[in-house]
Design an enzyme around this catalytic site. Sequence first.
Site, short mmCIF file in Angstrom:
data_model
loop_
_atom_site.label_atom_id
_atom_site.label_comp_id
_atom_site.label_asym_id
_atom_site.label_seq_id
_atom_site.Cartn_x
_atom_site.Cartn_y
_atom_site.Cartn_z
N GLY A 173 55.28 -81.83 27.22
CA GLY A 173 54.15 -81.23 26.35
C GLY A 173 54.08 -80.03 26.61
N SER A 174 54.95 -79.16 27.25
CA SER A 174 54.83 -77.69 27.44
C SER A 174 55.55 -77.13 26.07
CB SER A 174 55.67 -77.09 28.37
OG SER A 174 57.07 -77.67 28.41
N LYS A 188 58.93 -77.55 24.64
CA LYS A 188 60.58 -77.41 24.87
C LYS A 188 61.00 -78.06 23.58
CE LYS A 188 60.99 -80.33 28.31
NZ LYS A 188 59.58 -80.80 28.54
N SER A 189 60.80 -79.00 22.88
CA SER A 189 61.22 -79.57 21.60
C SER A 189 60.58 -78.85 20.62
CB SER A 189 60.73 -80.88 21.51
OG SER A 189 61.17 -81.71 22.55
N SER A 205 64.13 -81.36 33.33
CA SER A 205 64.91 -80.60 34.42
C SER A 205 64.23 -80.18 35.45
CB SER A 205 66.01 -79.78 33.81
OG SER A 205 65.32 -78.84 32.92
N1 LIG Z 1 58.08 -90.58 34.45
C1 LIG Z 1 58.40 -89.50 33.47
N2 LIG Z 1 58.23 -88.24 33.87
C2 LIG Z 1 58.40 -87.59 32.81
N3 LIG Z 1 58.86 -87.76 31.56
C3 LIG Z 1 58.93 -89.30 31.29
C4 LIG Z 1 58.80 -90.09 32.16
N4 LIG Z 1 58.94 -91.30 31.60
C5 LIG Z 1 58.92 -91.20 30.42
N5 LIG Z 1 59.22 -89.58 30.03
C6 LIG Z 1 59.49 -89.07 28.65
O1 LIG Z 1 60.74 -88.62 28.98
C7 LIG Z 1 60.98 -87.20 28.72
C8 LIG Z 1 61.79 -86.51 29.68
O2 LIG Z 1 62.93 -86.72 29.53
P1 LIG Z 1 63.93 -85.99 30.52
O3 LIG Z 1 65.24 -86.29 30.09
O4 LIG Z 1 63.56 -84.38 29.59
O5 LIG Z 1 63.76 -85.80 31.91
S1 LIG Z 1 64.42 -85.26 33.26
O6 LIG Z 1 64.95 -84.00 32.69
O7 LIG Z 1 65.34 -86.17 33.50
O8 LIG Z 1 63.41 -85.17 34.22
C9 LIG Z 1 59.56 -86.74 28.22
O9 LIG Z 1 59.63 -86.21 27.01
P2 LIG Z 1 58.85 -84.55 26.90
O10 LIG Z 1 57.77 -84.88 26.69
O11 LIG Z 1 59.88 -84.06 25.69
O12 LIG Z 1 59.44 -83.71 28.09
C10 LIG Z 1 58.83 -87.98 28.20
O13 LIG Z 1 58.36 -88.21 26.96
N1 LIG Z 2 52.35 -72.15 20.95
C1 LIG Z 2 52.99 -73.28 20.93
N2 LIG Z 2 54.28 -73.23 21.03
C2 LIG Z 2 54.82 -74.76 21.30
N3 LIG Z 2 54.08 -75.79 21.02
C3 LIG Z 2 52.60 -75.55 20.94
C4 LIG Z 2 52.21 -74.46 20.82
N4 LIG Z 2 50.98 -74.99 20.57
C5 LIG Z 2 50.60 -76.10 20.31
N5 LIG Z 2 52.10 -76.52 20.57
C6 LIG Z 2 52.19 -78.10 20.53
O1 LIG Z 2 52.30 -78.60 21.78
C7 LIG Z 2 53.15 -79.96 21.66
C8 LIG Z 2 54.39 -79.54 22.48
O2 LIG Z 2 55.28 -80.84 22.69
P1 LIG Z 2 56.65 -80.86 22.52
O3 LIG Z 2 57.27 -79.79 22.03
O4 LIG Z 2 57.12 -82.23 22.25
O5 LIG Z 2 56.76 -80.47 24.35
P2 LIG Z 2 58.00 -81.04 25.23
O6 LIG Z 2 59.48 -81.22 24.45
O7 LIG Z 2 58.18 -79.93 26.30
O8 LIG Z 2 57.55 -82.44 25.74
C9 LIG Z 2 53.44 -79.96 20.21
O9 LIG Z 2 52.55 -80.88 19.61
C10 LIG Z 2 53.31 -78.53 19.74
O10 LIG Z 2 52.64 -78.67 18.33
#
Ligand SMILES: Nc1ncnc2c1ncn2[C@@H]1O[C@H](COP(=O)(O)OS(=O)(=O)O)[C@@H](OP(=O)(O)O)[C@H]1O
Ligand SMILES: Nc1ncnc2c1ncn2[C@@H]1O[C@H](COP(=O)(O)OP(=O)(O)O)[C@@H](O)[C@H]1O
Length: 198
Positions: free
Chosen positions: A36-37, A39-40, A107
């Site tokens: 949720g930071s 990255k995507s 990561s």
């Molecule tokens: N236990 C747990 N911890 C963290 N994240 C979890 C977990 N289970 C499922 N997910 C979902 O999987 C996404 C993270 O996968 P990654 O391949 O980026 O993880 S890692 O780098 O191997 O730690 C992560 O996606 P992002 O939100 O895009 O980061 C989550 O949606």
């Molecule tokens: N300044 C910003 N930069 C990036 N994402 C933001 C920002 N403000 C709010 N967001 C929201 O934060 C969420 C980030 O989710 P996502 O990109 O899926 O994160 P991650 O890939 O790290 O899990 C999205 O819903 C995006 O719209």
Amino acid sequence: MKSTNVTWHESNVTKEHRQELNNHKSPVLWFTGLSGSGKSTVSVALEKALHERGIHSYRLDGDNVRHGLNKNLGFSPEDRTENIRRIGEVAKLMNDAGLVTLTAFISPYREDRDQVRELLEEGEFIEVYVKCSLEECEKRDPKGLYEKARSGEIKGFTGIDAPYEEPNSPEVVVETDRQTLDESVETIINHLVENKLI
Ligand SMILES: Nc1ncnc2c1ncn2[C@@H]1O[C@H](COP(=O)(O)OS(=O)(=O)O)[C@@H](OP(=O)(O)O)[C@H]1O
Ligand SMILES: Nc1ncnc2c1ncn2[C@@H]1O[C@H](COP(=O)(O)OP(=O)(O)O)[C@@H](O)[C@H]1O
């Protein structure tokens, strides 16, 4: 290494030839940060900006990796390490292919990220720390996973009951709880231009 009697066969076309043809280098932009930071979101926007500048790039993320190549891996510490190791190897192939690679994975372990850095030549690994407070990530909770982690439905969730190790000296930091998306993209592009990578 399990395989023996395997020899490397050199190509006539090298990474340098491909970079010359493309007119840019092929760094690996390694996004790391909490779920949720952003990255995507940031890597998707950056990929578009690079494409519009005529830069050959490819983005690796959960959709094309955890659903395919790494679909046998979960979220134990060992599986996360193996996830990152394989992604690092794929990124290295893309680096050799002359592409700017963007990877978007939590990561969480410093050592795993450093291992990928070691695979590449000096200056080719660009660690992009997507910094955002846990509080803000949890407030965003785009996939509802923090709520599930807090209720105990998901165990070992990064930031809740699994660790995230912040980078010590990332090449780039974007603070998505302070900067707009456009500002984050601009910060990364500026770094690439200043370092003559694009
Ligand atoms: N236990 C747990 N911890 C963290 N994240 C979890 C977990 N289970 C499922 N997910 C979902 O999987 C996404 C993270 O996968 P990654 O391949 O980026 O993880 S890692 O780098 O191997 O730690 C992560 O996606 P992002 O939100 O895009 O980061 C989550 O949606
Ligand atoms: N300044 C910003 N930069 C990036 N994402 C933001 C920002 N403000 C709010 N967001 C929201 O934060 C969420 C980030 O989710 P996502 O990109 O899926 O994160 P991650 O890939 O790290 O899990 C999205 O819903 C995006 O719209």
